[in-house]
Design an enzyme around this catalytic site. Sequence first.
Site, PDB file in Angstrom:
ATOM      1  NE  ARG A   7      40.115  41.419  41.878  1.00 31.89           N
ATOM      2  CZ  ARG A   7      39.017  42.058  41.463  1.00 31.89           C
ATOM      3  NH1 ARG A   7      38.985  42.630  40.272  1.00 31.89           N
ATOM      4  NH2 ARG A   7      37.946  42.104  42.225  1.00 31.89           N
ATOM      5  CE  LYS A  31      39.027  37.859  42.247  1.00 29.38           C
ATOM      6  NZ  LYS A  31      38.621  37.572  43.639  1.00 29.38           N
ATOM      7  CG  HIS A  96      45.692  41.751  46.943  1.00 26.74           C
ATOM      8  ND1 HIS A  96      45.011  41.727  45.755  1.00 26.74           N
ATOM      9  CD2 HIS A  96      44.745  41.839  47.919  1.00 26.74           C
ATOM     10  CE1 HIS A  96      43.704  41.801  45.997  1.00 26.74           C
ATOM     11  NE2 HIS A  96      43.524  41.864  47.303  1.00 26.74           N
ATOM     12  NE  ARG A  99      41.421  44.454  44.550  1.00 28.58           N
ATOM     13  CZ  ARG A  99      40.523  44.931  43.681  1.00 28.58           C
ATOM     14  NH1 ARG A  99      40.911  45.787  42.758  1.00 28.58           N
ATOM     15  NH2 ARG A  99      39.281  44.541  43.733  1.00 28.58           N
ATOM     16  CG  HIS A 122      34.975  44.710  45.877  1.00 26.53           C
ATOM     17  ND1 HIS A 122      35.328  45.472  46.965  1.00 26.53           N
ATOM     18  CD2 HIS A 122      36.091  44.020  45.535  1.00 26.53           C
ATOM     19  CE1 HIS A 122      36.608  45.246  47.270  1.00 26.53           C
ATOM     20  NE2 HIS A 122      37.077  44.365  46.411  1.00 26.53           N
ATOM     21  CE1 TYR A 131      40.875  46.500  51.017  1.00 30.05           C
ATOM     22  CE2 TYR A 131      38.762  46.400  49.911  1.00 30.05           C
ATOM     23  CZ  TYR A 131      40.072  46.011  50.011  1.00 30.05           C
ATOM     24  OH  TYR A 131      40.591  45.133  49.104  1.00 30.05           O
TER      25      TYR A 131
END
Length: 153
Positions: A7, A31, A96, A99, A122, A131
């Site tokens: 990211r 994150k 992004h 990614r 994730h 994806y």
Amino acid sequence: MYACGLRVGEATTLEVTAVDRARRVLRIVGKGDKERLVPLPQPVLDDLGRVWLTHRNRRWLFPNRRGDAPLNRRTLSGAFADAAVAACLPSGATPHTLRHSYATRLLENGVDTRVVQVLLGHARIATTTIYTHLTTPTLASLQGLLDRLMTGL
């Protein structure tokens, strides 16, 4: 960013200590301050070493001009926008996008969705499965897979 599926915030705040040269991995704090290790391709490892030699900042892999903080996200985004124009990328390309491209490329090359989930950091597999609709396996590879699965039935 592309080589490790980072990211923007993860790329700009990379610390020198995040690079594990011996194991060829990059320690990412993503994150929610969750850590993950991602493989670091040798050419990228070599490039990062050359980048570091240009500034020799003790903390940040990509420091700001003063060297007292990481590179600003807007600075990275602006540099990306300039590079995207120079490379004639579609107008909607953003950092992004790299990614997304990383995840899609892994899935198209047969990497398990669960592995991609871990590499991207994730929390939920449902986020990663987004994806899977972006990948379009070639008919030849699909045919080869089906042939192997059905042999000997």
